[in-house]
Motif scaffolding. Structure first.
Motif, PDB file in Angstrom:
ATOM      1  N   ALA A 126       0.831  -1.207   0.000  1.00  0.00           N
ATOM      2  CA  ALA A 126       0.000   0.000   0.000  1.00  0.00           C
ATOM      3  C   ALA A 126       0.864   1.255   0.000  1.00  0.00           C
ATOM      4  O   ALA A 126       0.610   2.210  -0.743  1.00  0.00           O
ATOM      5  CB  ALA A 126      -0.929  -0.006   1.211  1.00  0.00           C
ATOM      6  N   CYS A 127       1.886   1.283   0.820  1.00  0.00           N
ATOM      7  CA  CYS A 127       2.757   2.456   0.902  1.00  0.00           C
ATOM      8  C   CYS A 127       3.526   2.664  -0.400  1.00  0.00           C
ATOM      9  O   CYS A 127       3.742   3.806  -0.826  1.00  0.00           O
ATOM     10  CB  CYS A 127       3.723   2.313   2.077  1.00  0.00           C
ATOM     11  N   ASN A 128       3.933   1.584  -1.030  1.00  0.00           N
ATOM     12  CA  ASN A 128       4.635   1.710  -2.308  1.00  0.00           C
ATOM     13  C   ASN A 128       3.722   2.276  -3.384  1.00  0.00           C
ATOM     14  O   ASN A 128       4.155   3.091  -4.213  1.00  0.00           O
ATOM     15  CB  ASN A 128       5.180   0.350  -2.755  1.00  0.00           C
ATOM     16  N   ARG A 129       2.455   1.865  -3.371  1.00  0.00           N
ATOM     17  CA  ARG A 129       1.511   2.405  -4.340  1.00  0.00           C
ATOM     18  C   ARG A 129       1.263   3.885  -4.090  1.00  0.00           C
ATOM     19  O   ARG A 129       1.178   4.686  -5.017  1.00  0.00           O
ATOM     20  CB  ARG A 129       0.197   1.634  -4.276  1.00  0.00           C
ATOM     21  N   LEU A 130       1.136   4.254  -2.843  1.00  0.00           N
ATOM     22  CA  LEU A 130       0.937   5.662  -2.503  1.00  0.00           C
ATOM     23  C   LEU A 130       2.153   6.498  -2.897  1.00  0.00           C
ATOM     24  O   LEU A 130       2.022   7.666  -3.284  1.00  0.00           O
ATOM     25  CB  LEU A 130       0.660   5.814  -1.004  1.00  0.00           C
ATOM     26  N   ALA A 131       3.332   5.893  -2.807  1.00  0.00           N
ATOM     27  CA  ALA A 131       4.562   6.615  -3.143  1.00  0.00           C
ATOM     28  C   ALA A 131       4.599   7.004  -4.616  1.00  0.00           C
ATOM     29  O   ALA A 131       5.221   7.997  -4.988  1.00  0.00           O
ATOM     30  CB  ALA A 131       5.780   5.763  -2.790  1.00  0.00           C
ATOM     31  N   PRO A 148      -1.892   2.127   8.027  1.00  0.00           N
ATOM     32  CA  PRO A 148      -2.169   3.428   7.434  1.00  0.00           C
ATOM     33  C   PRO A 148      -3.664   3.706   7.461  1.00  0.00           C
ATOM     34  O   PRO A 148      -4.449   2.953   6.889  1.00  0.00           O
ATOM     35  CB  PRO A 148      -1.641   3.310   6.011  1.00  0.00           C
ATOM     36  N   ASN A 149      -4.061   4.761   8.129  1.00  0.00           N
ATOM     37  CA  ASN A 149      -5.473   5.071   8.323  1.00  0.00           C
ATOM     38  C   ASN A 149      -6.144   5.377   6.982  1.00  0.00           C
ATOM     39  O   ASN A 149      -5.731   6.260   6.234  1.00  0.00           O
ATOM     40  CB  ASN A 149      -5.613   6.301   9.237  1.00  0.00           C
ATOM     41  N   GLY A 150      -7.209   4.628   6.682  1.00  0.00           N
ATOM     42  CA  GLY A 150      -7.970   4.890   5.475  1.00  0.00           C
ATOM     43  C   GLY A 150      -7.312   4.401   4.197  1.00  0.00           C
ATOM     44  O   GLY A 150      -7.818   4.676   3.113  1.00  0.00           O
ATOM     45  N   VAL A 151      -6.206   3.687   4.290  1.00  0.00           N
ATOM     46  CA  VAL A 151      -5.506   3.216   3.096  1.00  0.00           C
ATOM     47  C   VAL A 151      -5.996   1.819   2.750  1.00  0.00           C
ATOM     48  O   VAL A 151      -6.070   0.951   3.616  1.00  0.00           O
ATOM     49  CB  VAL A 151      -3.977   3.206   3.325  1.00  0.00           C
ATOM     50  N   GLY A 173       3.150  10.298  -4.633  1.00  0.00           N
ATOM     51  CA  GLY A 173       3.668  11.231  -3.642  1.00  0.00           C
ATOM     52  C   GLY A 173       2.789  11.381  -2.423  1.00  0.00           C
ATOM     53  O   GLY A 173       2.899  12.356  -1.682  1.00  0.00           O
ATOM     54  N   LEU A 174       1.903  10.390  -2.178  1.00  0.00           N
ATOM     55  CA  LEU A 174       0.969  10.490  -1.056  1.00  0.00           C
ATOM     56  C   LEU A 174       1.479   9.810   0.202  1.00  0.00           C
ATOM     57  O   LEU A 174       0.890   9.967   1.273  1.00  0.00           O
ATOM     58  CB  LEU A 174      -0.384   9.877  -1.451  1.00  0.00           C
ATOM     59  N   ASP A 175       2.538   9.017   0.084  1.00  0.00           N
ATOM     60  CA  ASP A 175       3.022   8.288   1.250  1.00  0.00           C
ATOM     61  C   ASP A 175       3.566   9.221   2.318  1.00  0.00           C
ATOM     62  O   ASP A 175       3.590   8.876   3.504  1.00  0.00           O
ATOM     63  CB  ASP A 175       4.094   7.270   0.839  1.00  0.00           C
ATOM     64  N   ARG A 176       3.994  10.430   1.921  1.00  0.00           N
ATOM     65  CA  ARG A 176       4.512  11.383   2.911  1.00  0.00           C
ATOM     66  C   ARG A 176       3.417  11.833   3.873  1.00  0.00           C
ATOM     67  O   ARG A 176       3.706  12.324   4.963  1.00  0.00           O
ATOM     68  CB  ARG A 176       5.109  12.590   2.202  1.00  0.00           C
TER      69      ARG A 176
END
Length: 242
Positions: A192-197, A235-238, A200-203
Motif C-alpha cells: 500500500a505504501c509503495n503504491r501511494l509513493a 495506514p489510516n484509510g488506506v 507522492g501520497l506516502d509522505r
C-alpha cells in the motif's frame, strides 16, 4: 520624283490606310506586356481565401489540442483518486478540480466526467464550435472540434484491505496468528505504501515511514504478543491494491 502615276499612288495609299488598323489589332493580340499582372489580379482572391482557410483550420486545431490536454490531465487526476478511495464521486470531483486549473477551462468551462468503481475508469468528452472568420465567407460560420479522454486505475480491493485483515485477526485471538498471516499483513501494508509513493501520497501517511525503516514488523509482533489491537499500526484509510 516618283515614277508612279497619280492613280497608282492613290490606290497604294488607300491600301496602306486599310492595313494600319489590322496591324494595330495584331500587335494588341500578340503583345504579352502586363500579362503577369493580370494573372495575379485574377488569382489574388482565391489565394487570400486559401490562406484564410488555413488560418481558421490552424486556430481550430490549436483549440482542440488545448481541450485534449486539459481532459487528459483531468482524467489522470481522477484515476489517481479512484485508486486511493475507490469512490466514483471523489474521483469525478478530483477530475473537475484539476480541469478548472487548465487552459481548456477557458474554452469550455463545464465538463461532465464519468467514473466507474467496477473498472476504475474515469472518462470525459466535450465538443466546441470554433467561430470561423474566412470560412464564414463561403458559408461555414463555425467548425466543431471534439476531444475525449479516459484513464483507469484498478480500485482498491475492499476484501483484502489491511484494516479488515487486522480486524479478523483481533477476533481470532491475535497472538494465535500464524507466521504466514503476519508476513501477509506486513506485505499488504508495504505494498500500500509503495503504491501511494507513486503519487507522492506516502509522505502524508506517518505509518509508511515505519514500513520504510523496518520498524513496522517489530511493532506489529510486539503488539500481537501483548494481545493488543494492531489497527493503530495500519495506514489510516488506506486500502491495498493487488
Amino acid at each position: 520624283m516618283s515614277s508612279l502615276s497619280p492613280a497608282t499612288q492613290s490606290i497604294i495609299g488607300r491600301q496602306n490606310g486599310l492595313a494600319k488598323p489590322a496591324s494595330i489589332l495584331h500587335r494588341f493580340a500578340t503583345d504579352e506586356a502586363g500579362a503577369l499582372g493580370m494573372f495575379f489580379a485574377l488569382a489574388i482572391i482565391p489565394m487570400l481565401l486559401v490562406i484564410g482557410m488555413a488560418t481558421d483550420y490552424g486556430r481550430a486545431s490549436a483549440i482542440r489540442t488545448t481541450l485534449q490536454e486539459g481532459l487528459d490531465l483531468s482524467v489522470l487526476e481522477g484515476a489517481k483518486a479512484m485508486a486511493v478511495t475507490a469512490d466514483a464521486g471523489k474521483a469525478t470531483k478530483a477530475a473537475k478540480r484539476r480541469y478548472t486549473s487548465t487552459d481548456a477551462a477557458k474554452v469550455v468551462s463545464d465538463i461532465q466526467f464519468q467514473a466507474s468503481t467496477s473498472t476504475g475508469t474515469v472518462t470525459a468528452k466535450t465538443d466546441y464550435d470554433v467561430p470561423m472568420t474566412f470560412l464564414a465567407l463561403v458559408g461555414y460560420n463555425t467548425l466543431k472540434v471534439t476531444a475525449d479522454a479516459a484513464a483507469s486505475a484498478k480500485p482498491p480491493n475492499r476484501k483484502g484491505s489491511a484494516s479488515q485483515v487486522a480486524r479478523k485477526a483481533a477476533k481470532a485471538a491475535l497472538p494465535q496468528l500464524s507466521e504466514n498471516d503476519i508476513q501477509d499483513l506486513v506485505y499488504r501494508v508495504d505494498e500500500a505504501c509503495n503504491r501511494l509513493a507513486q503519487y507522492g501520497l506516502d509522505r502524508q501517511v506517518p505509518q509508511c515511514q515505519s514500513v520504510y525503516d523496518g520498524t513496522f514488523e517489530r511493532q506489529l509482533r510486539a503488539q500481537l504478543a501483548s494481545n493488543r489491537n494492531v489497527d493503530n499500526l495500519l495506514p489510516n484509510g488506506v486500502r491495498l491494491l493487488k
